[in-house]
Write a protein that holds these residues in place. Structure first.
Motif, PDB file in Angstrom:
ATOM      1  N   ASP A 194       0.838  -1.202   0.000  1.00  0.00           N
ATOM      2  CA  ASP A 194       0.000   0.000   0.000  1.00  0.00           C
ATOM      3  C   ASP A 194       0.873   1.251   0.000  1.00  0.00           C
ATOM      4  OD1 ASP A 194      -2.368  -1.523   0.146  1.00  0.00           O
ATOM      5  OD2 ASP A 194      -2.185  -1.675   2.329  1.00  0.00           O
ATOM      6  N   ILE A 195       0.421   2.261  -0.729  1.00  0.00           N
ATOM      7  CA  ILE A 195       1.121   3.546  -0.731  1.00  0.00           C
ATOM      8  C   ILE A 195       0.659   4.340   0.490  1.00  0.00           C
ATOM      9  CG2 ILE A 195       1.550   5.696  -1.973  1.00  0.00           C
ATOM     10  CD1 ILE A 195       2.727   3.266  -3.329  1.00  0.00           C
ATOM     11  N   VAL A 196       1.622   4.710   1.361  1.00  0.00           N
ATOM     12  CA  VAL A 196       1.274   5.441   2.583  1.00  0.00           C
ATOM     13  C   VAL A 196       2.125   6.699   2.682  1.00  0.00           C
ATOM     14  CG1 VAL A 196       0.556   3.357   3.817  1.00  0.00           C
ATOM     15  CG2 VAL A 196       2.928   4.158   3.994  1.00  0.00           C
ATOM     16  N   GLU A 197       1.578   7.675   3.356  1.00  0.00           N
ATOM     17  CA  GLU A 197       2.316   8.903   3.617  1.00  0.00           C
ATOM     18  C   GLU A 197       3.367   8.617   4.682  1.00  0.00           C
ATOM     19  OE1 GLU A 197       1.516  13.504   5.161  1.00  0.00           O
ATOM     20  OE2 GLU A 197      -0.128  12.042   5.065  1.00  0.00           O
ATOM     21  N   LEU A 198       4.613   9.006   4.454  1.00  0.00           N
ATOM     22  CA  LEU A 198       5.699   8.761   5.390  1.00  0.00           C
ATOM     23  C   LEU A 198       5.704   9.853   6.459  1.00  0.00           C
ATOM     24  CD1 LEU A 198       8.077   6.990   6.138  1.00  0.00           C
ATOM     25  CD2 LEU A 198       9.516   8.336   4.600  1.00  0.00           C
ATOM     26  N   THR A 199       5.697   9.428   7.715  1.00  0.00           N
ATOM     27  CA  THR A 199       5.696  10.334   8.861  1.00  0.00           C
ATOM     28  C   THR A 199       6.792   9.904   9.832  1.00  0.00           C
ATOM     29  OG1 THR A 199       4.193   8.977  10.192  1.00  0.00           O
ATOM     30  CG2 THR A 199       3.185  10.566   8.651  1.00  0.00           C
ATOM     31  N   LYS A 216      15.629   1.262   3.003  1.00  0.00           N
ATOM     32  CA  LYS A 216      16.487   2.148   2.213  1.00  0.00           C
ATOM     33  C   LYS A 216      15.682   3.327   1.667  1.00  0.00           C
ATOM     34  CE  LYS A 216      19.606   2.255  -1.781  1.00  0.00           C
ATOM     35  NZ  LYS A 216      20.224   1.492  -2.890  1.00  0.00           N
ATOM     36  N   GLN A 217      14.488   3.043   1.141  1.00  0.00           N
ATOM     37  CA  GLN A 217      13.664   4.111   0.578  1.00  0.00           C
ATOM     38  C   GLN A 217      13.243   5.110   1.652  1.00  0.00           C
ATOM     39  OE1 GLN A 217      12.788   4.586  -2.855  1.00  0.00           O
ATOM     40  NE2 GLN A 217      12.394   6.558  -1.885  1.00  0.00           N
ATOM     41  N   VAL A 218      12.837   4.591   2.821  1.00  0.00           N
ATOM     42  CA  VAL A 218      12.434   5.463   3.925  1.00  0.00           C
ATOM     43  C   VAL A 218      13.602   6.349   4.358  1.00  0.00           C
ATOM     44  CG1 VAL A 218      11.792   5.456   6.369  1.00  0.00           C
ATOM     45  CG2 VAL A 218      10.591   3.968   4.767  1.00  0.00           C
TER      46      VAL A 218
END
Length: 602
Positions: A194-199, A216-218
């Motif tokens: 799922d695509i989620v907003e990173l917080t 790695k992406q985060v």
């Protein structure tokens, strides 16, 4: 479909602060603020007459302390309204008003420093003899005024400086808005696709993921976000540090560090001993990093590999409700009165738990004498969340117990002792969890890893932050520019020293310094390190039920600021003036690393 962060109105009331315990509404706050301003005017009648007699000195401090506590109640309301949602203009307006009240209070009471510090030691003894009620303010007057004799300005200059507080505080406000409201970390595909907003809260969760690509992406998203704003963050931090330096220079301190540590009665040698001793023990952190690299089977290990569990499938997850039950059980060793306080905290709106759009990042506790403590969390269903609840509850319970046993003027304990209460809870929770899962090899390994990382993250990393912060202040004090590149170089070099050769880096510069809000609470972070070392020793004694250990610790919790911090800690059984307490704490770390290594067959 992208999962969006909840707005403030979408958060259930049971996960929010009960601010009605402070004021029933914003209108009620405004009425109280207006009344407070009138009281400030009346307080001005003491100017020029503070030391006329023992009775006038008593009346001045009786009125002044009451006003100080009322100011805190007003300010906490403003702050919590803003921090619950920094995108809400009403909260921003209230916070600005609260800061204005602080400035007004500082200006209205500026004459105290000048008039009280004129009182000689012999005169003060005579005044105490003439008015027995002054005895309850004796330490408060000595610590906050008489010892400041060499560090005050003439009254009018102190008033001007106090009125400038909103200017000096502006950097912190800008940072908060930039870091909590404006910065965006983009979106990522989570473990479920799922695509989620990173917080920030999701960062904590995802960095524990076994999916290396996600980690790695985060990591890259966060670094990019801070790098894109690094020049603004650098200018903001520089402005803040310049303000701190100027205020301390005006008060006749040679350096910012001397002035900031003076306020908490902490010798600068404690700071230097911490940094030096941690450097002497960095081999433990290096061994753990190499163990991690070996267990993960990596040719090259990066920062985004340093938080994943070493034992697959052993990651613990708890809901907020479950975590409250665990904390209650783990901390019952501290006694029925402690548990009673926790039950109040967990059920009566003392905690603002859920993360929402615009909410202030991280976690903290702030107390209002005569009301109760307020705790901010940004909840995640992981062990970090559980630990943070125990940590902040340690602060809340120290405030809860102190408020019961001390007069208001002796309740404002310094950060140096506050962090002992919070990290003792962390250590007791860990001991409880290790016992609970003693027969589960995978879970025990996970907990040992967590314990080691908590120690390194609190002692070593916070010492690194302290070293970085001091280098930054020294740079500014030497008249050198504190550019984004300079900050990145300083932070990157320290990162490499502390992490050791097992960890690879892609750049000599790191923008991670920009995401650390504690640099805006001057010379604060070193106390996390000293406190974790102290609490490692105290918790071990309490958990092993060493005779007298619990009683000494509870007396410490109830003492507030009634004695100097070093004296209070010594009475609890630890001498912080000696580096031996750090050596003892690192011995515990070395033992746990060896135990984990054996458990993992390495």
């Amino acid at each position: 479909m992208t999962e969006k962060l909840a707005t403030r109105t979408e958060v259930p009331d049971e996960l929010k602060w009960n601010l009605k315990d402070l004021y029933s509404s914003d209108d009620a706050f405004e009425q109280a603020a207006a009344a407070f301003k009138e009281k400030l005017k009346s307080f001005g009648e003491h100017e020029g007459h503070v030391a006329d007699s023992a009775e006038s000195l008593y009346k001045t401090f009786s009125d002044g302390v009451a006003l100080d506590n009322e100011l805190k109640r007003l300010y906490v309301y403003c702050m919590t309204r803003d921090h619950s949602d920094t995108t809400n203009p009403q909260g921003t307006k209230l916070l600005t008003e609260g800061q204005g009240l602080f400035s007004a209070f500082g200006a209205a009471t500026a004459f105290l420093n000048v008039e009280v510090t004129r009182i000689t030691s012999d005169e003060f003894k005579k005044l105490l003899s003439d008015e027995p009620r002054l005895e309850e303010y004796k330490r408060y007057i000595e610590v906050n005024f008489l010892r400041n004799r060499d560090h005050i300005l003439p009254t009018e200059q102190e008033k001007i400086l106090a009125k400038s507080d909103t200017v000096f505080n502006s950097s912190e406000n800008i940072y908060s808005n930039l870091n909590d409201a404006d910065i965006k970390f983009g979106e990522v595909k989570d473990e479920n696709g799922d695509i989620v907003e990173l917080t920030p809260a999701r960062y904590s969760e995802f960095m524990n993921s076994t999916n290396r690509g996600l980690r790695k992406q985060v990591s890259e998203n966060f670094k990019t976000a801070y790098k894109n704003l690094q020049h603004t963050f650098a200018a903001t931090l520089t402005a803040h540090m310049n303000g701190v330096i100027v205020k301390n220079q005006l008060h006749n301190f040679k350096t910012a560090r001397e002035g900031e540590l003076f306020q908490n009665e902490i010798p600068e040698s404690v700071y230097d001993t911490l940094v030096t001793t941690v450097h002497n023990h960095l081999d433990g952190q290096h061994r753990f990093m190499q163990l991690r690299k070996d267990v993960m089977g990596l040719n090259q290990m990066y920062g985004y590999d340093t938080r994943v569990p070493l034992v697959g499938g052993s990651k613990l997850k708890f809901t907020f409700s479950e975590s409250k039950s665990i904390v209650l059980d783990a901390l019952k060793i501290l006694g029925d009165d402690y548990v009673t306080g926790l039950k109040h905290e967990f059920s009566e709106g003392w905690i603002d738990a859920a993360e929402n759009v615009g909410k202030y990042s991280g976690g903290y506790q702030i107390d209002v004498y005569g009301v109760h403590p307020y705790v901010l969390l940004n909840w995640s269903d992981n062990y970090d969340g559980l630990t943070t609840l125990a940590h902040e509850s340690g602060h809340a319970m120290q405030s809860y117990l102190t408020d019961q046993f001390q007069a208001v003027q002796n309740t404002d304990y310094p950060i140096f002792t506050a962090e002992i209460a919070s990290t003792t809870n962390e250590n007791l929770l860990m001991a409880y969890m290790l016992d609970k899962y003693a027969d589960n090899k995978a879970m025990k390994a996970y907990l040992l890893q967590t314990s080691i990382e908590t120690f390194i993250g609190t002692v070593n990393t916070q010492a690194m932050y302290a070293e970085f912060e001091h280098q930054c202040y020294e740079t500014v004090e030497d008249g050198e520019p504190l550019t984004a590149d300079r900050l990145g170089e300083l932070y990157g070099e320290l990162d490499r020293q502390y992490d050791g050769p097992a960890l690879s880096t892609t750049s000599k510069m790191s923008p991670s310094w920009a995401g650390i809000p504690h640099f805006y609470t001057n010379y604060y972070v070193y106390q996390y390190a000293t406190s974790m070392a102290i609490s490692t020793i105290l918790a071990d004694r309490i958990y092993r039920k060493v005779p007298g250990a619990l009683e000494q610790y509870k007396a410490f919790l109830k003492a507030g600021s009634s004695q100097a911090p070093i004296d209070l800690i010594k009475q609890a059984g630890v001498d912080v003036t000696s580096g031996q307490y750090l050596d003892d704490a690192f011995a515990v770390l070395d033992k746990r690393i060896a135990e984990l290594k054996e458990l993992l067959g390495k």
